[in-house]
Enzyme design. Structure first.
Site, PDB file in Angstrom:
ATOM      1  N   HIS B 119     -22.044  15.583  54.234  1.00 24.42           N
ATOM      2  CA  HIS B 119     -22.316  16.222  52.941  1.00 24.42           C
ATOM      3  C   HIS B 119     -23.199  15.325  52.070  1.00 24.42           C
ATOM      4  O   HIS B 119     -22.819  14.185  51.782  1.00 24.42           O
ATOM      5  CB  HIS B 119     -20.978  16.484  52.220  1.00 24.42           C
ATOM      6  CG  HIS B 119     -21.125  17.219  50.924  1.00 24.42           C
ATOM      7  ND1 HIS B 119     -20.596  16.738  49.740  1.00 24.42           N
ATOM      8  CD2 HIS B 119     -21.757  18.374  50.606  1.00 24.42           C
ATOM      9  CE1 HIS B 119     -20.875  17.591  48.766  1.00 24.42           C
ATOM     10  NE2 HIS B 119     -21.579  18.588  49.264  1.00 24.42           N
ATOM     11  N   HIS B 143     -26.249  24.679  45.700  1.00 32.36           N
ATOM     12  CA  HIS B 143     -25.573  25.279  46.851  1.00 32.36           C
ATOM     13  C   HIS B 143     -25.905  26.758  47.046  1.00 32.36           C
ATOM     14  O   HIS B 143     -25.751  27.283  48.139  1.00 32.36           O
ATOM     15  CB  HIS B 143     -24.045  25.133  46.697  1.00 32.36           C
ATOM     16  CG  HIS B 143     -23.571  23.706  46.737  1.00 32.36           C
ATOM     17  ND1 HIS B 143     -23.465  22.938  45.610  1.00 32.36           N
ATOM     18  CD2 HIS B 143     -23.199  22.922  47.779  1.00 32.36           C
ATOM     19  CE1 HIS B 143     -23.022  21.725  45.929  1.00 32.36           C
ATOM     20  NE2 HIS B 143     -22.860  21.683  47.251  1.00 32.36           N
TER      21      HIS B 143
END
Lengths: 544, 544
Positions: B119, B143
């Site tokens: 991530h 996102h």
């Protein structure tokens, strides 16, 4: 006391030599009557060599192992039938750009007016204007080389009368007659003055470089200083003037400092391969790390009433006790912001011993993170000033230029004096052409990395496929001692997998904690003096 | 007062969020009952948005001109017949690596345990463990992109029960509903949080960048701070604890500082062309120069009994009033040596006006020479500590790595947090593909150059023949104002002779006064986060 008084009087009379050149040249006795003592006191104040240099050291200097600049059998300065004969008095009249600049060497007379701008040593050449070059060349022996003689002959205009040719002092009585004994393992780059470097394999043997193999970078003969008579004069803006004896300096709290010193010309020989530069042919050993100990500069200044919040000085100037032929001391300065870092010390110890003569006995300025040239040895005077040092070494040497700038077009005022050095690294356990046997498919690579200004080494990256794959080296013990805040180098080791035999080029690049990194090649950082030569270190080896 | 008390209590309860994650996740009320206010106070201490953010700003945020990250029509989180259905309570049990880490988005349930190490935002992903991603994605709108949805689908394991899908707050009531009005000329790189840069031609228009076109780099929503209730808490080693109101801060002597701020990711888009990196696609405008004014940090600390000679703190931590979904403040720290440079200020003015909301109203830490990320905006707390800030942004972001290191293998502890930025430069008046008409055979090239740590720009070299010939640019007025000691950039101009028409590649490289220079290419400085992107700036133009 006498020593300091005398050297200061000389310095005051000369006032850094260059500005007062006319006055200095006008002394009639200086030229034709030149004899060996004049090497030390050319302005004729009747000071003998023994007085100036304190008690004579009885140990004769031994020359270091390989000596690249030992006088060779020279062809030059011979009588030439095709040219007129001049007397020394004729030459003496030609001592300024307006009247032309003549010099003599043996029987030769030369008009060097058009050479001044090209002289690698800058206007220092003017010290010889109107006279013989021998005494100066005695100090800067790099001139005794066939290429210099060839160059000189281009400027030849006549012959010097045979009665006026000066006597050359014998080696022992000359300015370099009293040099300290040196370890023969040092690799000489010049002998007069002594410039010699540490072999690469010794650099990485220990985090601390032993005194006797620490690189030597002298600009002038090593002064002989009697500790009983030594004094450090401190003067300038916003402080009480005072001279400190060695004992008085030692009464301040003693502060230790683990610090790397590097010459601005370290790794010059690599840049020189791209295009010729002027300077000593240093490989990668003009660097070393020692534990220095002495008085904090801050403590010393505060004892004289210095207040960092109100003081208006912008620079701290350092003067050495090493004198040039005009009796000007070696000089340098650092910005006040650098000088006030609490780790700056005036050191009297190097690795637990009194500082050796080659490294500044009895006192050396240790300004961590800053180029060797500002860490003045044989420190005689400190001046708080609005100005930088006006010395040759601060103003017309130790500066960087754009690659396209040549000696004739260099505007020295436009470039800052080198202070903090840029980040660099070098491979020390392998050299060009080595045959290497991998162990478990890996080649061990070891070296050093360092950056100026207290910037720690964040990482050393190694590649043997021109950057396709980079391997991060591990830091060897020593640099995490907590004894320094980035003032000292990082020794490192990497095991690099090699899959093929044959020629492999290994590259090292360091990154410091400001994340500055080394430039990839020398082409785009090339400069006339060959300083700041910090491109990737590349070594080609043959893997078996 | 109330504001500070509340935000401090939140911070104390959360203790930077990550360490106390287990505790925080155990609050039953937080997940299924999640509603819009929880974006601001997810731990349920009954604080309303209005109280937390002070008086609401009535002006609605306008979105900036081009917005690369505006939510696009998304395909993702739809019901899938082939997968089982879970309740929110099932998901809630999967909140640690030991039990697996599940998250939900709309109707989708995902097991992201194996994604954590990859991530880009590091362990921040753990904040969503066992719950819905929507509130967090509301803060980090990057996102909401098709590539993220595609990636998520690889980790899809089930469907969320339709009764448990959370309500998404409307734009106006969401965390970004109260953003300041922005100049449309800024080029947006993301809108939530706002990240927008100055167009190149505006950067070089003046030495000082006007407030309304100064680049904006926000990590979280802009807090609304009521100056009447504002307090700055100062605490830590060797000082008396105290909270200062804005009026109290303004009673200290006012100090001005002309300082350049640059984002660590400036020029990332150039590195991204070599190989993809993670981060905002900054061109060269994530930099600007302003005159800041405020309280000297030194003065503030001395008023609390701070003694630089005896204090044992190694770092000064700054905390912002901008909070993440776990109510952890944005945080960063600088080494004490940097913090004690007398020019460090806590600024309440930017170019003569109260600091605009986007730039830290009412107080911003201004640490000259240091990367933007440490110049903490909306400053709420200062802590003298033995340790660096433990924030995500100090520990697991804003660090450099070797080019071969990927996200999975990055050892974040091994790299130093970025502080001083390395030397860089950029051409601002010409862009790739421009058609250029030479004037008197010359092309004018203009840009900026800057280096961290107070290192002044010594020289900017320009070439249009790949380094065969370098031209030294002249420094434009402004940087010699004497108002800074290398804290601000140098704007420069060069007139480069071009003899041929056709495509010409112009390169710029800067050298600072430590004689560090830019690396030649991006390949060998490439790093996962695309920070420190300071290779030569190269622009191809067509000369007519």
């Amino acid at each position: 006391m006498l020593f300091t008084v005398v050297s200061r009087s000389l310095a005051a009379l000369c006032n850094h030599g260059f500005e007062k050149k006319a006055e200095y040249s006008s002394h009639e006795f200086e030229r034709p009557t030149y004899r060996k003592h004049m090497l030390y006191a050319t302005i004729g104040v009747g000071v003998s060599v023994a007085t100036l240099f304190g008690i004579k050291n009885k140990v004769q200097a031994k020359s270091v192992a390989k000596d690249a600049s030992q006088p060779q059998k020279l062809i030059g300065g011979e009588f030439r039938k095709d040219l007129p004969v001049y007397r020394a008095t004729d030459v003496a009249k030609r001592d300024s750009k307006e009247n032309r600049i003549w010099v003599s060497y043996k029987r030769g007379v030369y008009d060097v007016t058009d050479f001044v701008a090209k002289h690698p040593g800058g206007e220092k050449i003017l010290m010889a204007a109107g006279g013989a070059t021998e005494p100066f060349w005695g100090l800067y022996a790099v001139h005794f080389a066939p290429r210099v003689m060839e160059l000189m002959e281009q400027y030849r205009i006549g012959n010097l009368h045979e009665d006026d040719v000066i006597e050359t002092p014998s080696e022992e009585d000359g300015p370099y007659g009293q040099e300290p004994v040196r370890n023969k393992i040092l690799v000489a780059r010049s002998s007069k003055p002594c410039n010699a470097e540490t072999p690469p394999e010794l650099l990485i043997q220990d985090f601390i470089t032993p005194n006797d193999v620490f690189y030597v970078r002298n600009h002038l003969p090593v002064p002989q200083v009697d500790p009983l008579y030594y004094e450090l004069e401190v003067t300038g803006i916003g402080i009480k003037d005072k001279s400190f004896t060695l004992d008085e300096l030692k009464k301040f709290p003693k502060h230790k400092l683990v610090m790397t010193i590097m010459c601005a010309g370290n790794r010059r020989s690599e840049m020189n391969k791209v295009r010729e530069v002027k300077g000593l042919e240093w490989a990668l050993g003009a660097v070393g790390t020692a534990e220095w100990a002495g008085v904090r500069l801050q403590d010393l200044l505060e004892s004289l009433g210095f207040d960092p919040k109100t003081n208006k000085a912008a620079h701290i100037q350092f003067e050495g006790l090493d004198l040039d032929p005009a009796s000007s001391p070696y000089g340098a300065s650092v910005p006040i912001r650098t000088a006030l870092i609490s780790d700056v010390i005036l050191a009297y110890e190097m690795n637990g011993e009194p500082i050796p003569r080659d490294h500044g006995y009895p006192i050396r300025a240790c300004v961590p993170g800053v180029v060797g040239a500002r860490n003045v040895k044989w420190l005689g005077k400190i001046v708080l000033s609005h100005e930088e040092s006006q010395s040759h070494w601060q103003q017309r040497d130790y500066k960087g230029f754009s690659p396209t700038v040549d000696f004739e077009h260099a505007d020295w005022k436009s470039s800052p004096a080198i202070q903090d050095l840029p980040v660099t690294s070098a491979i020390c356990n392998l050299k060009e052409g080595d045959v290497v046997q991998p162990v478990n498919g890996k080649v061990t690579v070891k070296g050093y990395a360092w950056s100026g200004g207290g910037r720690k080494i964040a990482r050393v990256d190694i590649t043997c496929d021109k950057g396709k794959t980079w391997h991060v080296a591990r830091h060897d013990p020593g640099d995490k001692s907590g004894q320094n805040v980035g003032w000292a180098w990082t020794l490192w080791t990497a095991e690099i997998p090699v899959s093929q035999s044959g020629t492999v080029e290994i590259w090292a690049k360091a990154v410091d904690d400001s994340y500055n990194t080394q430039p990839e090649t020398f082409e785009n950082i090339w400069n006339i003096r060959g300083v700041l030569s910090n491109a990737y270190h590349k070594v080609k080896v043959h893997v078996q």
